[in-house]
Design an enzyme around this catalytic site. Structure first.
Site, PDB file in Angstrom:
ATOM      1  N   ASP A 168     -70.128  78.113  54.099  1.00 41.77           N
ATOM      2  CA  ASP A 168     -70.237  76.659  54.240  1.00 41.77           C
ATOM      3  C   ASP A 168     -70.878  76.305  55.597  1.00 41.77           C
ATOM      4  O   ASP A 168     -70.700  77.043  56.581  1.00 41.77           O
ATOM      5  CB  ASP A 168     -68.807  76.085  54.159  1.00 41.77           C
ATOM      6  N   GLY A 182     -62.118  65.915  57.228  1.00 39.79           N
ATOM      7  CA  GLY A 182     -60.834  65.642  57.873  1.00 39.79           C
ATOM      8  C   GLY A 182     -60.199  64.393  57.299  1.00 39.79           C
ATOM      9  O   GLY A 182     -60.359  64.098  56.116  1.00 39.79           O
ATOM     10  N   ALA A 189     -63.732  65.648  50.421  1.00 35.52           N
ATOM     11  CA  ALA A 189     -63.032  65.010  49.295  1.00 35.52           C
ATOM     12  C   ALA A 189     -61.593  64.641  49.640  1.00 35.52           C
ATOM     13  O   ALA A 189     -61.024  63.743  49.010  1.00 35.52           O
ATOM     14  CB  ALA A 189     -63.049  65.939  48.090  1.00 35.52           C
ATOM     15  N   ASN A 225     -66.380  69.350  47.755  1.00 36.02           N
ATOM     16  CA  ASN A 225     -65.726  70.233  48.744  1.00 36.02           C
ATOM     17  C   ASN A 225     -64.398  69.658  49.211  1.00 36.02           C
ATOM     18  O   ASN A 225     -64.331  68.485  49.599  1.00 36.02           O
ATOM     19  CB  ASN A 225     -66.622  70.371  49.976  1.00 36.02           C
TER      20      ASN A 225
HETATM   21  P1  13P Z   1     -62.158  67.872  53.826  1.00 42.81           P
HETATM   22  O1  13P Z   1     -61.466  68.791  54.779  1.00 42.81           O
HETATM   23  O2  13P Z   1     -62.270  66.502  54.344  1.00 42.81           O
HETATM   24  O3  13P Z   1     -61.582  67.953  52.441  1.00 42.81           O
HETATM   25  O4  13P Z   1     -63.686  68.392  53.713  1.00 42.81           O
HETATM   26  C1  13P Z   1     -63.954  69.694  53.261  1.00 42.81           C
HETATM   27  C2  13P Z   1     -65.404  69.972  53.273  1.00 42.81           C
HETATM   28  O5  13P Z   1     -66.226  69.118  53.036  1.00 42.81           O
HETATM   29  C3  13P Z   1     -65.819  71.366  53.545  1.00 42.81           C
HETATM   30  O6  13P Z   1     -67.199  71.494  53.615  1.00 42.81           O
END
Ligand code: 13P
Length: 279
Positions: free
Chosen positions: A81, A178, A207, A227
């Site tokens: 990622d 976050g 998400a 994600n």
């Molecule tokens: P969150 O931690 O906000 O769910 O985001 C995860 C993300 O987008 C990882 O690439």
């Protein structure tokens, strides 16, 4: 089984689903994600954050996740990622990652395109390439409150995709990594304009905290990969903090504790799979 991430995402969209990409810091969480995907007969993406990949045993974790994916009865992809370090990308792919988010979103449009092209030349044609346009605020590994900032400019989408050759496009439409400061606000009109200009499936990061109905709604706008990280590790951490002492008193019951961990992660996975169905 392993499956190219763009192919699994296209198939999911055709079936009215999006594929969740869960950040895995460890093997226990990954086991829970794959088991729940198998229970629901859905594809799943195991995401490894760059800090994890770059840690002492990070590449071995990627290799282990790939083996888990190979043995699974449902389609699995293993993605590095948000990667901006070329060396780390090459190492992660050698270790077994099947997909990469070549993240040049911090630079200019031209630099972003050039970075994705450069990563493509390094990893070859078989690795699925996600790219990001716009800026997604927040720390990937730590959940602090964030406000959305620079949204994806729909006018840049067609040129960016043609120039970069990306297989999937991560968008900034009010989403953050976050926790959200206040209520998350998805800019549907921006997402609609991006969809109209895009030739590839879209990816929604951040998400955690977005209402399930909104996650479901994004599928009609071409989002095929979603994600999620913060909600998953929050659930695991709060379960572990409640179970550490009882499991210690229960004969240092490590298996029991790992079972608690898997159950907490599974609950989040199950809710996410349920949300990622077009209504
Ligand atoms: P969150 O931690 O906000 O769910 O985001 C995860 C993300 O987008 C990882 O690439």
């Amino acid at each position: 089984m392993l499956k190219p991430m763009n192919q699994m995402v296209a198939e999911a969209i055709a079936a009215g689903h999006a594929v969740p990409a869960f950040t895995c810091y460890d093997f226990t969480t990954a086991l829970a994600m794959v088991a729940e995907a198998e229970a629901q007969q859905r594809a799943v993406i195991l995401n490894v954050a760059p800090k994890t990949a770059g840690s002492a045993s990070g590449l071995r974790l990627i290799t282990a996740l790939r083996a888990l994916g190979e043995q699974a009865s449902i389609p699995v992809a293993v993605q590095l990622d948000h990667a901006s370090d070329e060396q780390l990308i090459v190492r992660a792919v050698r270790a077994g990652a099947t997909a990469v988010l070549a993240d040049g979103s911090a630079g200019t449009l031209e630099a972003n395109i050039a970075f994705v092209q450069q990563v493509r030349s390094l990893v070859g044609p078989d690795i699925v390439m996600e790219a990001e346009l716009g800026a997604l605020p927040g720390n990937e590994d730590k959940a602090f409150e964030q406000m959305a900032s620079q949204l994806t400019d729909p006018a840049q989408v067609a040129g960016f995709l043609a120039g970069s050759g990306a297989d999937l496009l991560a968008v900034a439409i009010g989403n953050v990594h976050g926790r959200y400061k206040g209520e998350p606000k998805i800019h549907w009109e921006v997402l609609e304009a991006i969809q109209a200009a895009s030739t590839v499936p879209l990816v929604l990061h951040g998400a955690s905290g977005i209402a399930p109905a909104d996650l479901s709604r994004t599928i009609a706008y071409g989002v095929g990969k979603v994600n999620l990280n913060t909600e998953l590790r929050t659930a695991v951490l709060s379960t572990l903090s409640g179970q550490l002492e009882p499991r210690r008193e229960d004969g240092q019951n490590m298996l029991g504790l790992l079972g608690d961990w898997e159950r907490a992660a599974t609950e989040v996975a199950a809710a996410t799979f349920t949300a990622l169905v077009a209504k």
